[in-house]
Design a protein around this motif. Structure first.
Motif, short mmCIF file in Angstrom:
data_model
loop_
_atom_site.label_atom_id
_atom_site.label_comp_id
_atom_site.label_asym_id
_atom_site.label_seq_id
_atom_site.Cartn_x
_atom_site.Cartn_y
_atom_site.Cartn_z
N GLU A 50 3.87 8.48 11.76
CA GLU A 50 4.76 7.80 10.83
C GLU A 50 4.30 6.36 10.65
O GLU A 50 3.95 5.67 11.60
N VAL A 51 4.32 5.94 9.44
CA VAL A 51 3.93 4.57 9.09
C VAL A 51 5.18 3.71 9.09
O VAL A 51 6.25 4.16 8.66
N THR A 52 5.05 2.48 9.54
CA THR A 52 6.20 1.59 9.55
C THR A 52 6.15 0.66 8.34
O THR A 52 5.09 0.45 7.74
N LEU A 53 7.30 0.14 7.99
CA LEU A 53 7.39 -0.82 6.89
C LEU A 53 6.56 -2.06 7.20
O LEU A 53 5.95 -2.65 6.30
N TYR A 54 6.48 -2.42 8.45
CA TYR A 54 5.68 -3.58 8.86
C TYR A 54 4.20 -3.37 8.52
O TYR A 54 3.55 -4.27 8.01
N GLU A 55 3.69 -2.17 8.80
CA GLU A 55 2.29 -1.88 8.50
C GLU A 55 2.02 -1.90 6.99
O GLU A 55 1.01 -2.44 6.54
N VAL A 56 2.92 -1.30 6.22
CA VAL A 56 2.74 -1.25 4.78
C VAL A 56 2.84 -2.66 4.19
O VAL A 56 2.05 -3.04 3.32
N THR A 57 3.77 -3.45 4.68
CA THR A 57 3.90 -4.82 4.20
C THR A 57 2.64 -5.62 4.51
O THR A 57 2.19 -6.41 3.69
N GLY A 58 2.06 -5.39 5.68
CA GLY A 58 0.81 -6.07 6.02
C GLY A 58 -0.31 -5.72 5.04
O GLY A 58 -1.08 -6.59 4.63
N LEU A 59 -0.38 -4.45 4.66
CA LEU A 59 -1.38 -4.02 3.69
C LEU A 59 -1.14 -4.65 2.33
O LEU A 59 -2.07 -5.11 1.67
N ASN A 64 -3.19 -12.39 -0.10
CA ASN A 64 -2.17 -12.95 -1.00
C ASN A 64 -1.81 -12.02 -2.16
O ASN A 64 -1.53 -12.46 -3.27
N ARG A 65 -1.81 -10.71 -1.89
CA ARG A 65 -1.42 -9.74 -2.91
C ARG A 65 0.07 -9.89 -3.21
O ARG A 65 0.87 -10.16 -2.32
N VAL A 66 0.43 -9.66 -4.46
CA VAL A 66 1.83 -9.73 -4.87
C VAL A 66 2.37 -8.32 -5.04
O VAL A 66 3.38 -7.95 -4.45
N ARG A 108 6.94 -9.77 -6.41
CA ARG A 108 6.77 -9.41 -5.00
C ARG A 108 8.08 -8.87 -4.41
O ARG A 108 8.07 -7.89 -3.67
N MET A 109 9.19 -9.50 -4.75
CA MET A 109 10.49 -9.04 -4.24
C MET A 109 10.84 -7.66 -4.79
O MET A 109 11.34 -6.80 -4.05
N ALA A 110 10.57 -7.41 -6.08
CA ALA A 110 10.85 -6.10 -6.66
C ALA A 110 9.98 -5.02 -6.01
O ALA A 110 10.45 -3.92 -5.73
N PHE A 111 8.73 -5.36 -5.75
CA PHE A 111 7.83 -4.41 -5.08
C PHE A 111 8.31 -4.13 -3.67
O PHE A 111 8.32 -2.98 -3.22
N HIS A 112 8.72 -5.18 -2.96
CA HIS A 112 9.20 -4.99 -1.59
C HIS A 112 10.50 -4.17 -1.56
O HIS A 112 10.72 -3.40 -0.62
N GLU A 113 11.33 -4.31 -2.56
CA GLU A 113 12.54 -3.47 -2.64
C GLU A 113 12.17 -1.99 -2.72
O GLU A 113 12.82 -1.14 -2.11
N GLN A 114 11.12 -1.69 -3.49
CA GLN A 114 10.67 -0.30 -3.57
C GLN A 114 10.17 0.19 -2.22
O GLN A 114 10.43 1.32 -1.83
N LEU A 131 -1.42 3.43 -1.54
CA LEU A 131 -1.78 2.01 -1.58
C LEU A 131 -3.12 1.74 -0.91
O LEU A 131 -3.84 0.82 -1.31
N LYS A 132 -3.47 2.53 0.09
CA LYS A 132 -4.76 2.36 0.74
C LYS A 132 -5.92 2.69 -0.19
O LYS A 132 -7.03 2.19 -0.01
N THR A 133 -5.68 3.53 -1.20
CA THR A 133 -6.75 3.92 -2.12
C THR A 133 -7.00 2.88 -3.21
O THR A 133 -8.02 2.96 -3.89
N LEU A 134 -6.09 1.93 -3.37
CA LEU A 134 -6.23 0.95 -4.44
C LEU A 134 -7.38 -0.03 -4.12
O LEU A 134 -7.54 -0.45 -2.98
N ARG A 135 -8.12 -0.36 -5.15
CA ARG A 135 -9.20 -1.35 -5.02
C ARG A 135 -8.61 -2.75 -5.18
O ARG A 135 -7.46 -2.90 -5.57
N ASP A 136 -9.40 -3.75 -4.92
CA ASP A 136 -8.93 -5.13 -5.04
C ASP A 136 -8.50 -5.47 -6.47
O ASP A 136 -7.55 -6.22 -6.67
N VAL A 137 -9.19 -4.91 -7.46
CA VAL A 137 -8.85 -5.21 -8.85
C VAL A 137 -7.55 -4.53 -9.27
O VAL A 137 -6.99 -4.87 -10.32
N ASP A 138 -7.05 -3.58 -8.48
CA ASP A 138 -5.80 -2.88 -8.79
C ASP A 138 -4.58 -3.68 -8.33
O ASP A 138 -3.45 -3.25 -8.56
N TRP A 139 -4.79 -4.80 -7.69
CA TRP A 139 -3.69 -5.62 -7.18
C TRP A 139 -3.56 -6.89 -8.01
O TRP A 139 -4.55 -7.49 -8.43
N TYR A 140 -2.31 -7.30 -8.19
CA TYR A 140 -2.03 -8.61 -8.81
C TYR A 140 -1.97 -9.62 -7.67
O TYR A 140 -1.24 -9.44 -6.69
#
Length: 142
Positions: A50-59, A64-66, A108-114, A131-140
């Motif tokens: 199981e993945v934790t919210l902490y791990e996903v938030t770190g990713l 400085n991804r938004v 960032r707040m809307a994304f974190h709510e999701q 989210l792990k499959t996303l490349r750097d250009v896929d992030w704002y």
């Protein structure tokens, strides 16, 4: 500290005596024991980690991804909608005309709510895998 005095004398220790029938086996060379028959696991698989919210938030906060870019964010939203056993709909992503007028902190707040919604509805693992499959250009990035 006062040490108690022992008034009783104990007898001297005596060496152990081995019966004659065992005396010869004491000097015998040892032999390795064979492996025990272990039961076969017959197709058992490990439980998913199981993945934790902490791990996903770190990713999601790395470098400085938004949030994901709008098209990738919609893909993640569809993943959340397709999860079984969910309670209601996930919060909407910031896309379309709202994207240009929304500041990075609100995105960032809307994304974190999701992500919090995914955690409450036990579907954080597929989101993390996506989210792990996303490349750097896929992030704002702000």
């Amino acid at each position: 500290m006062i040490k108690p005095s022992i008034s009783q004398d104990f007898p001297d220790t005596q060496p152990i005596t081995v019966p004659m029938e065992f005396e010869a086996s004491l000097d015998a060379p040892t032999e390795p024991m064979g492996l025990m028959d272990m039961p076969a696991y017959g197709g058992l698989e490990l439980a998913p980690i199981e993945v934790t919210l902490y791990e996903v938030t770190g990713l999601t906060r790395k470098d400085n991804r938004v949030c994901p870019q709008p098209s990738r964010w919609l893909e993640m939203y569809r993943i959340l909608q397709d999860q079984p056993g969910r309670d209601g709909l996930p919060p909407d992503p910031v896309v379309g005309s709202a994207w240009a007028s929304t500041p990075p902190l609100a995105k960032r707040m809307a994304f974190h709510e999701q992500l919090e919604w995914a955690d409450r509805n036990h579907c954080l693992t597929p989101v993390h895998e996506y989210l792990k499959t996303l490349r750097d250009v896929d992030w704002y990035v702000a």
